[in-house]
Scaffold this motif. Structure first.
Motif, PDB file in Angstrom:
ATOM      1  N   LEU A 137      -8.149   0.888  -8.784  1.00  0.00           N
ATOM      2  CA  LEU A 137      -8.288  -0.139  -9.819  1.00  0.00           C
ATOM      3  C   LEU A 137      -8.910   0.412 -11.090  1.00  0.00           C
ATOM      4  O   LEU A 137      -9.281  -0.344 -11.980  1.00  0.00           O
ATOM      5  CB  LEU A 137      -9.133  -1.304  -9.286  1.00  0.00           C
ATOM      6  CG  LEU A 137      -8.590  -2.032  -8.052  1.00  0.00           C
ATOM      7  CD1 LEU A 137      -9.550  -3.129  -7.624  1.00  0.00           C
ATOM      8  CD2 LEU A 137      -7.205  -2.602  -8.320  1.00  0.00           C
ATOM      9  N   GLY A 138      -9.036   1.736 -11.163  1.00  0.00           N
ATOM     10  CA  GLY A 138      -9.623   2.369 -12.341  1.00  0.00           C
ATOM     11  C   GLY A 138     -11.123   2.529 -12.202  1.00  0.00           C
ATOM     12  O   GLY A 138     -11.645   3.634 -12.183  1.00  0.00           O
ATOM     13  N   VAL A 139     -11.823   1.391 -12.059  1.00  0.00           N
ATOM     14  CA  VAL A 139     -13.288   1.455 -11.940  1.00  0.00           C
ATOM     15  C   VAL A 139     -13.738   1.718 -10.509  1.00  0.00           C
ATOM     16  O   VAL A 139     -14.843   2.190 -10.264  1.00  0.00           O
ATOM     17  CB  VAL A 139     -13.940   0.154 -12.458  1.00  0.00           C
ATOM     18  CG1 VAL A 139     -13.744   0.024 -13.955  1.00  0.00           C
ATOM     19  CG2 VAL A 139     -13.374  -1.066 -11.738  1.00  0.00           C
ATOM     20  N   LEU A 140     -12.873   1.394  -9.532  1.00  0.00           N
ATOM     21  CA  LEU A 140     -13.214   1.652  -8.132  1.00  0.00           C
ATOM     22  C   LEU A 140     -11.954   1.747  -7.291  1.00  0.00           C
ATOM     23  O   LEU A 140     -10.882   1.280  -7.697  1.00  0.00           O
ATOM     24  CB  LEU A 140     -14.149   0.577  -7.567  1.00  0.00           C
ATOM     25  CG  LEU A 140     -13.688  -0.896  -7.528  1.00  0.00           C
ATOM     26  CD1 LEU A 140     -12.849  -1.178  -6.287  1.00  0.00           C
ATOM     27  CD2 LEU A 140     -14.889  -1.822  -7.524  1.00  0.00           C
ATOM     28  N   LEU A 141     -12.094   2.380  -6.118  1.00  0.00           N
ATOM     29  CA  LEU A 141     -11.015   2.424  -5.141  1.00  0.00           C
ATOM     30  C   LEU A 141     -11.204   1.254  -4.192  1.00  0.00           C
ATOM     31  O   LEU A 141     -12.204   1.175  -3.473  1.00  0.00           O
ATOM     32  CB  LEU A 141     -11.040   3.752  -4.362  1.00  0.00           C
ATOM     33  CG  LEU A 141     -10.582   5.000  -5.121  1.00  0.00           C
ATOM     34  CD1 LEU A 141     -10.802   6.239  -4.261  1.00  0.00           C
ATOM     35  CD2 LEU A 141      -9.116   4.892  -5.522  1.00  0.00           C
ATOM     36  N   PHE A 142     -10.241   0.320  -4.206  1.00  0.00           N
ATOM     37  CA  PHE A 142     -10.351  -0.889  -3.392  1.00  0.00           C
ATOM     38  C   PHE A 142      -9.554  -0.720  -2.106  1.00  0.00           C
ATOM     39  O   PHE A 142      -8.392  -0.302  -2.135  1.00  0.00           O
ATOM     40  CB  PHE A 142      -9.839  -2.096  -4.168  1.00  0.00           C
ATOM     41  CG  PHE A 142      -9.885  -3.372  -3.389  1.00  0.00           C
ATOM     42  CD1 PHE A 142     -11.090  -3.981  -3.121  1.00  0.00           C
ATOM     43  CD2 PHE A 142      -8.717  -3.953  -2.917  1.00  0.00           C
ATOM     44  CE1 PHE A 142     -11.134  -5.160  -2.387  1.00  0.00           C
ATOM     45  CE2 PHE A 142      -8.757  -5.134  -2.188  1.00  0.00           C
ATOM     46  CZ  PHE A 142      -9.972  -5.736  -1.925  1.00  0.00           C
ATOM     47  N   GLN A 143     -10.181  -1.035  -0.960  1.00  0.00           N
ATOM     48  CA  GLN A 143      -9.523  -0.922   0.335  1.00  0.00           C
ATOM     49  C   GLN A 143      -9.184  -2.322   0.853  1.00  0.00           C
ATOM     50  O   GLN A 143     -10.063  -3.046   1.320  1.00  0.00           O
ATOM     51  CB  GLN A 143     -10.420  -0.188   1.331  1.00  0.00           C
ATOM     52  CG  GLN A 143      -9.713   0.150   2.631  1.00  0.00           C
ATOM     53  CD  GLN A 143     -10.560   1.031   3.534  1.00  0.00           C
ATOM     54  OE1 GLN A 143     -11.677   1.398   3.190  1.00  0.00           O
ATOM     55  NE2 GLN A 143     -10.036   1.380   4.689  1.00  0.00           N
TER      56      GLN A 143
ATOM     57  N   LEU B 159       0.800  -1.229   0.000  1.00  0.00           N
ATOM     58  CA  LEU B 159       0.000   0.000   0.000  1.00  0.00           C
ATOM     59  C   LEU B 159       0.835   1.283   0.000  1.00  0.00           C
ATOM     60  O   LEU B 159       0.505   2.227  -0.718  1.00  0.00           O
ATOM     61  CB  LEU B 159      -0.962   0.006   1.192  1.00  0.00           C
ATOM     62  CG  LEU B 159      -2.309  -0.683   0.977  1.00  0.00           C
ATOM     63  CD1 LEU B 159      -3.127  -0.672   2.258  1.00  0.00           C
ATOM     64  CD2 LEU B 159      -3.094  -0.019  -0.143  1.00  0.00           C
ATOM     65  N   PRO B 160       1.917   1.375   0.811  1.00  0.00           N
ATOM     66  CA  PRO B 160       2.721   2.602   0.783  1.00  0.00           C
ATOM     67  C   PRO B 160       3.305   2.913  -0.598  1.00  0.00           C
ATOM     68  O   PRO B 160       3.583   4.069  -0.923  1.00  0.00           O
ATOM     69  CB  PRO B 160       3.832   2.327   1.799  1.00  0.00           C
ATOM     70  CG  PRO B 160       3.260   1.310   2.729  1.00  0.00           C
ATOM     71  CD  PRO B 160       2.398   0.450   1.862  1.00  0.00           C
ATOM     72  N   LEU B 161       3.475   1.883  -1.433  1.00  0.00           N
ATOM     73  CA  LEU B 161       4.070   2.065  -2.764  1.00  0.00           C
ATOM     74  C   LEU B 161       3.019   2.290  -3.844  1.00  0.00           C
ATOM     75  O   LEU B 161       3.171   3.163  -4.710  1.00  0.00           O
ATOM     76  CB  LEU B 161       4.926   0.842  -3.121  1.00  0.00           C
ATOM     77  CG  LEU B 161       6.112   0.545  -2.205  1.00  0.00           C
ATOM     78  CD1 LEU B 161       6.778  -0.754  -2.611  1.00  0.00           C
ATOM     79  CD2 LEU B 161       7.126   1.695  -2.255  1.00  0.00           C
ATOM     80  N   ILE B 162       1.947   1.511  -3.800  1.00  0.00           N
ATOM     81  CA  ILE B 162       0.956   1.558  -4.881  1.00  0.00           C
ATOM     82  C   ILE B 162      -0.373   2.169  -4.448  1.00  0.00           C
ATOM     83  O   ILE B 162      -1.282   2.326  -5.265  1.00  0.00           O
ATOM     84  CB  ILE B 162       0.699   0.142  -5.466  1.00  0.00           C
ATOM     85  CG1 ILE B 162       0.091  -0.773  -4.384  1.00  0.00           C
ATOM     86  CG2 ILE B 162       1.979  -0.452  -6.017  1.00  0.00           C
ATOM     87  CD1 ILE B 162      -0.322  -2.134  -4.901  1.00  0.00           C
ATOM     88  N   GLY B 163      -0.485   2.504  -3.162  1.00  0.00           N
ATOM     89  CA  GLY B 163      -1.748   3.005  -2.630  1.00  0.00           C
ATOM     90  C   GLY B 163      -2.067   4.425  -3.059  1.00  0.00           C
ATOM     91  O   GLY B 163      -1.184   5.207  -3.433  1.00  0.00           O
ATOM     92  N   THR B 164      -3.343   4.742  -3.012  1.00  0.00           N
ATOM     93  CA  THR B 164      -3.837   6.091  -3.305  1.00  0.00           C
ATOM     94  C   THR B 164      -4.251   6.752  -1.999  1.00  0.00           C
ATOM     95  O   THR B 164      -4.965   6.149  -1.197  1.00  0.00           O
ATOM     96  CB  THR B 164      -5.048   6.025  -4.262  1.00  0.00           C
ATOM     97  OG1 THR B 164      -4.630   5.415  -5.486  1.00  0.00           O
ATOM     98  CG2 THR B 164      -5.595   7.416  -4.545  1.00  0.00           C
ATOM     99  N   SER B 165      -3.800   7.971  -1.798  1.00  0.00           N
ATOM    100  CA  SER B 165      -4.103   8.677  -0.558  1.00  0.00           C
ATOM    101  C   SER B 165      -5.481   9.328  -0.627  1.00  0.00           C
ATOM    102  O   SER B 165      -5.777  10.056  -1.564  1.00  0.00           O
ATOM    103  CB  SER B 165      -3.037   9.746  -0.287  1.00  0.00           C
ATOM    104  OG  SER B 165      -3.290  10.400   0.937  1.00  0.00           O
TER     105      SER B 165
END
Length: 392
Positions: free
Chosen positions: A112-118, A96-102
């Protein structure tokens, strides 16, 4: 000996679970449209854009639920499969620290483009599958002991720690309660449970007092938000335009609604006063527009699913399925309790959404898959009992 025709599992769907789920999702789409339309109009965007997205998430979640309903649940009892799922979940969390969205200052989401996955929302479900398989390994009830449940306990604590580091204290707390209930179901002493609950209340009270009385400069910056949330929980109106802005406006929304509501689309607080009106605080908008009585009906539908799952757990002849029902029911129950509890000021604000009603694809998808697993277990049980009962 007669061999009855084995019908498809579709003939054994539990409508006591499915129908409330469908109603809640449809109400959710309407409330997402109502709660988000003013902000979207103010931003010169399509007023129905979020409702359309929510409808898409619902359709996709139904497809995923249907897929999960059809698979053979015994694959989750295979150690290699479960170990692979656990490792994949672990890798997703540490990446998550590398590929995650804040979002809101925390990197908990993957775009994921279509949704923000948690990913942290997936952890409780993964642990339910893992613990159900482990606790029912030999299809016999083994009373809780560290010797017999060491691996299950350590893995649960490990994932709870990873979620807490995101930071997501609310998610970690949910995992703790979920795991505790599953271990209690395996034979943990009720006396231990009583002492643990008393200890939890005392520690919460003393911890809150200590947290609010000490300076916060010793605390890592990413956890400093906890102090603010505990202060707001004590009295949101002490700073209604600052720290308590969200909670105080949620109170205003619920007060405006009364017993019968202002009418669908007529919320005042969604017009720039209540942030996250379509996600974390959507239940406050439900009360404001639809009234307390209708909102209690929404809660009734959610808890009817929870109650049905607990009833199935009691009646089930399979220990594995019983643990699955308990885990799925607790997962849904905890999310509702935490969302409404934080809305009413009984616990600090958490950022957890209201199941099936709040806007967002991640929560809806995970909870739909969770119910798909419960429906699968129920369908399999009925199908097997009909098959065995007919072989006479």
């Amino acid at each position: 000996m007669k061999h009855p025709k084995k019908l498809s599992k579709l003939h054994y769907l539990d409508f006591y679970i499915l129908i409330p789920y469908l109603i809640l999702c449809i109400v959710g789409i309407l409330m997402v449209y109502s709660s988000s339309s003013y902000h979207l109009l103010d931003s010169e965007l399509g007023t129905a854009s979020k409702a359309i997205k929510q409808t898409t998430y619902f359709a996709f979640s139904l497809v995923c639920m249907s897929f999960v309903y059809r698979i053979n649940l015994t694959i989750f009892r295979k150690p290699k499969i479960m170990h692979f799922i656990l490792i994949l979940t672990f890798l997703t969390l540490i990446a998550l620290p590398l590929i995650g969205t804040s979002v809101g200052g925390a990197k908990r989401w993957i775009n994921l483009g279509v949704l923000l996955f948690q990913p942290s929302e997936l952890v409780p479900l993964v642990l339910v599958l893992y613990l159900a398989a482990n606790l029912a390994k030999n299809d016999t009830l083994v009373p809780f002991s560290f010797k017999h449940h060491r691996n299950s306990l350590l893995i649960s604590v490990f994932f709870m720690f990873l979620v807490a580091l995101q930071p997501n204290i609310a998610g970690a707390s949910m995992i703790f309660i979920l795991v505790f209930v599953l271990f209690l179901s395996s034979g943990l002493s009720p006396w231990f449970m009583s002492l643990a609950l008393i200890g939890f209340v005392v520690i919460k009270r003393l911890g809150t007092m200590l947290l609010l009385s000490l300076p916060t400069n010793w605390m890592p910056q990413k956890f400093s938000y906890l102090v603010t949330r505990f202060e707001v929980m004590q009295n949101p109106f002490i700073d209604p335009t600052g720290k308590g802005f969200q909670t105080s406006n949620a109170y205003y929304a619920m007060h405006n609604g009364g017993f019968f509501g202002r009418g669908l689309g007529n919320s005042i607080q969604k017009k720039g006063f209540l942030p996250a009106a379509d996600t974390d605080f959507i239940f406050a908008i439900c009360i404001e527009e639809l009234g307390l009585l209708f909102s209690l009906g929404i809660l009734f539908l959610v808890f009817s699913i929870v109650g049905r799952l607990f009833l199935l757990a009691i009646k089930s002849k399979s220990l594995y399925y019983s643990y699955l029902y308990i885990g799925c029911g607790m997962l849904l129950c905890l999310q509702v309790a935490v969302n409404v509890g934080s809305l009413l000021g009984y616990i600090p604000m958490t950022g957890l959404t209201f199941p099936f009603i709040s806007y967002g694809g991640s929560s809806l998808l995970i909870l739909s898959v969770t119910l798909g697993i419960a429906l699968n277990a129920r369908g399999t049980e009925i199908r097997e009992s009909v098959w065995l009962g007919g072989m006479v």
